[in-house]
Design a protein around this motif. Structure first.
Motif, PDB file in Angstrom:
ATOM      1  N   ALA A 138       4.855   6.915  -9.310  1.00  0.00           N
ATOM      2  CA  ALA A 138       4.664   8.218  -8.377  1.00  0.00           C
ATOM      3  C   ALA A 138       4.980   9.037  -9.592  1.00  0.00           C
ATOM      4  O   ALA A 138       6.085   9.341 -10.375  1.00  0.00           O
ATOM      5  N   LEU A 139       4.042  10.070  -9.694  1.00  0.00           N
ATOM      6  CA  LEU A 139       4.445  11.365 -10.332  1.00  0.00           C
ATOM      7  C   LEU A 139       5.111  12.250  -9.568  1.00  0.00           C
ATOM      8  O   LEU A 139       4.462  12.870  -8.470  1.00  0.00           O
ATOM      9  N   LYS A 140       6.303  12.683  -9.834  1.00  0.00           N
ATOM     10  CA  LYS A 140       6.997  13.467  -9.075  1.00  0.00           C
ATOM     11  C   LYS A 140       6.735  15.093  -9.330  1.00  0.00           C
ATOM     12  O   LYS A 140       6.247  15.332 -10.407  1.00  0.00           O
ATOM     13  N   SER A 141       7.251  15.826  -8.586  1.00  0.00           N
ATOM     14  CA  SER A 141       7.256  17.452  -8.382  1.00  0.00           C
ATOM     15  C   SER A 141       7.783  17.922  -9.613  1.00  0.00           C
ATOM     16  O   SER A 141       7.535  18.997 -10.296  1.00  0.00           O
ATOM     17  N   ASP A 142       8.691  17.277 -10.129  1.00  0.00           N
ATOM     18  CA  ASP A 142       9.554  17.780 -11.518  1.00  0.00           C
ATOM     19  C   ASP A 142       8.742  17.268 -12.865  1.00  0.00           C
ATOM     20  O   ASP A 142       9.472  17.353 -13.944  1.00  0.00           O
ATOM     21  N   GLY A 143       7.914  16.663 -12.669  1.00  0.00           N
ATOM     22  CA  GLY A 143       6.999  16.150 -13.867  1.00  0.00           C
ATOM     23  C   GLY A 143       7.418  14.762 -14.434  1.00  0.00           C
ATOM     24  O   GLY A 143       7.007  14.282 -15.227  1.00  0.00           O
ATOM     25  N   THR A 144       8.367  14.170 -13.703  1.00  0.00           N
ATOM     26  CA  THR A 144       8.802  12.690 -14.168  1.00  0.00           C
ATOM     27  C   THR A 144       8.121  11.792 -13.176  1.00  0.00           C
ATOM     28  O   THR A 144       7.363  12.110 -12.266  1.00  0.00           O
TER      29      THR A 144
ATOM     30  N   VAL B 240       0.840  -1.163  -0.114  1.00  0.00           N
ATOM     31  CA  VAL B 240       0.010  -0.003   0.160  1.00  0.00           C
ATOM     32  C   VAL B 240       0.900   1.203   0.081  1.00  0.00           C
ATOM     33  O   VAL B 240       1.787   1.303   0.682  1.00  0.00           O
ATOM     34  N   LEU B 241       0.358   2.196  -0.959  1.00  0.00           N
ATOM     35  CA  LEU B 241       1.125   3.446  -0.787  1.00  0.00           C
ATOM     36  C   LEU B 241       0.370   4.692  -0.336  1.00  0.00           C
ATOM     37  O   LEU B 241      -0.764   4.480  -0.707  1.00  0.00           O
ATOM     38  N   ALA B 242       0.995   5.472   0.414  1.00  0.00           N
ATOM     39  CA  ALA B 242       0.222   6.628   1.004  1.00  0.00           C
ATOM     40  C   ALA B 242       0.922   8.094   0.914  1.00  0.00           C
ATOM     41  O   ALA B 242       2.051   8.080   1.109  1.00  0.00           O
ATOM     42  N   LEU B 243       0.547   8.757  -0.082  1.00  0.00           N
ATOM     43  CA  LEU B 243       0.946  10.202  -0.384  1.00  0.00           C
ATOM     44  C   LEU B 243       0.678  11.238   0.758  1.00  0.00           C
ATOM     45  O   LEU B 243      -0.400  11.201   1.074  1.00  0.00           O
ATOM     46  N   ARG B 244       1.602  11.752   1.254  1.00  0.00           N
ATOM     47  CA  ARG B 244       1.370  12.693   2.462  1.00  0.00           C
ATOM     48  C   ARG B 244       1.276  14.067   2.061  1.00  0.00           C
ATOM     49  O   ARG B 244       1.542  14.352   0.900  1.00  0.00           O
ATOM     50  N   GLN B 245       0.996  14.944   2.843  1.00  0.00           N
ATOM     51  CA  GLN B 245       0.614  16.392   2.577  1.00  0.00           C
ATOM     52  C   GLN B 245       2.178  16.918   2.214  1.00  0.00           C
ATOM     53  O   GLN B 245       2.176  18.105   1.469  1.00  0.00           O
ATOM     54  N   ASP B 246       3.113  16.389   2.636  1.00  0.00           N
ATOM     55  CA  ASP B 246       4.518  17.184   2.633  1.00  0.00           C
ATOM     56  C   ASP B 246       5.072  16.436   1.353  1.00  0.00           C
ATOM     57  O   ASP B 246       6.310  16.904   1.004  1.00  0.00           O
ATOM     58  N   GLY B 247       4.309  15.865   0.519  1.00  0.00           N
ATOM     59  CA  GLY B 247       5.092  15.147  -0.814  1.00  0.00           C
ATOM     60  C   GLY B 247       5.922  13.757  -0.566  1.00  0.00           C
ATOM     61  O   GLY B 247       6.349  13.391  -1.569  1.00  0.00           O
TER      62      GLY B 247
ATOM     63  N   GLN C 265       3.429  14.245  -6.415  1.00  0.00           N
ATOM     64  CA  GLN C 265       2.476  15.031  -6.423  1.00  0.00           C
ATOM     65  C   GLN C 265       1.323  13.818  -6.523  1.00  0.00           C
ATOM     66  O   GLN C 265       0.003  14.089  -6.003  1.00  0.00           O
ATOM     67  N   ALA C 266       1.456  12.560  -6.964  1.00  0.00           N
ATOM     68  CA  ALA C 266       0.255  11.560  -6.960  1.00  0.00           C
ATOM     69  C   ALA C 266       1.002  10.009  -7.094  1.00  0.00           C
ATOM     70  O   ALA C 266       2.246  10.100  -7.518  1.00  0.00           O
ATOM     71  N   VAL C 267       0.426   9.134  -6.606  1.00  0.00           N
ATOM     72  CA  VAL C 267       0.825   7.649  -6.431  1.00  0.00           C
ATOM     73  C   VAL C 267      -0.557   7.016  -7.105  1.00  0.00           C
ATOM     74  O   VAL C 267      -1.565   7.100  -7.016  1.00  0.00           O
ATOM     75  N   ALA C 268       0.102   5.833  -7.542  1.00  0.00           N
ATOM     76  CA  ALA C 268      -0.825   4.794  -8.233  1.00  0.00           C
ATOM     77  C   ALA C 268      -0.293   3.344  -7.980  1.00  0.00           C
ATOM     78  O   ALA C 268       0.983   3.530  -8.006  1.00  0.00           O
TER      79      ALA C 268
END
Length: 259
Positions: free
Chosen positions: A246-252, A191-198, A231-234
């Protein structure tokens, strides 16, 4: 009816309901489709839920086990904002923050015995998002405070309780260490959880390095620090082990898990 025919019917049903996907600015519900093994759920902009496909486990929520080849409204569900279909199990989140489940009760996912009509999962309130695994039969809910709750099977530590356990766990439990979550995505291994801090935390089985670079099964959330800001996980299930994104903040996009 064959499984191929059921999937064709599901596709046709989605096309038939495409008009439901037109929203006005006044509508708060985002229309969506969620697919299980052989059944589909559609959430319309008016908050109603429609189901069709195979129904052997009561996953259509219509009070019986009869297969439906056309979308049929689930009459007991109103004001829904999210739907999840996994395997032969279904779940819905209502606008009032309550969670409802029906269908296959493996691991106690429906909160008790199996049911062919939606039943409320007790012990959950102020929920803002839901998710579930497929074969490993665990379900997840995140509340407005960023706390994650899990229930169902814990055979591979997917409940994040610090240990594995056999049998069913129908009562939602707080996942300690996943506080501040904004999104949860479950495969059949981890299970993945994305936190508010990225940052991303993960728990569960480590088959094919699902928890990379962590070694071994994680019975409680561990930080995947190598991802940096996300920014996002799936996740998706492939032969149980799964793949993770994982969609990273740099767009990768980072991808790991089963090749």
């Amino acid at each position: 009816m064959t499984k191929k025919s059921l999937r064709t019917a599901a596709a046709l049903g989605a096309a038939a309901l495409c008009s439901a996907f037109v929203m006005t600015s006044a509508q708060a519900v985002q229309p969506a489709i969620s697919m299980g093994y052989d059944h589909a759920l559609v959430l319309r902009a008016d908050g109603t839920v429609w189901a069709w496909g195979y129904n052997g486990g009561g996953q259509l929520g219509l009070g019986n086990s009869s297969t439906r080849t056309v979308p049929t409204q689930i009459p007991t569900l109103q004001n829904v904002v999210q739907v999840v279909a996994r395997g032969s199990f279904s779940m819905a989140l209502k606008a009032d923050g309550t969670v409802w489940a029906w269908g296959d009760n493996s691991g106690g996912r429906t909160g008790g015995s199996g049911t062919s009509v939606p039943v409320q999962i007790n012990g959950l309130s102020n929920i803002v998002s839901i998710n579930a695994g497929t074969d490993t039969a665990a379900a997840f809910a995140t509340d407005a405070a960023g706390q994650v709750y899990a229930w169902g099977s814990n055979s591979t530590a997917q409940l994040g309780t610090g240990q594995t356990s056999g049998g069913g766990n129908p009562v939602p439990r707080l996942v300690a260490g996943a506080q501040g979550a904004v999104a949860v995505s479950a495969s059949d291994a981890a299970v993945l959880a994305l936190r508010q801090d990225g940052k991303v935390v993960a728990w569960g089985s480590n088959g094919n390095k699902a928890l990379a670079p962590v070694a071994g099964t994680a019975t409680a959330p561990v930080l995947i620090d190598a991802l940096g800001s996300v920014q996002a996980v799936a996740s998706t299930s492939i032969n149980i082990a799964g793949q993770y994104y994982a969609l990273k903040s740099d767009g990768t996009v980072a991808v790991w898990g089963q090749a």
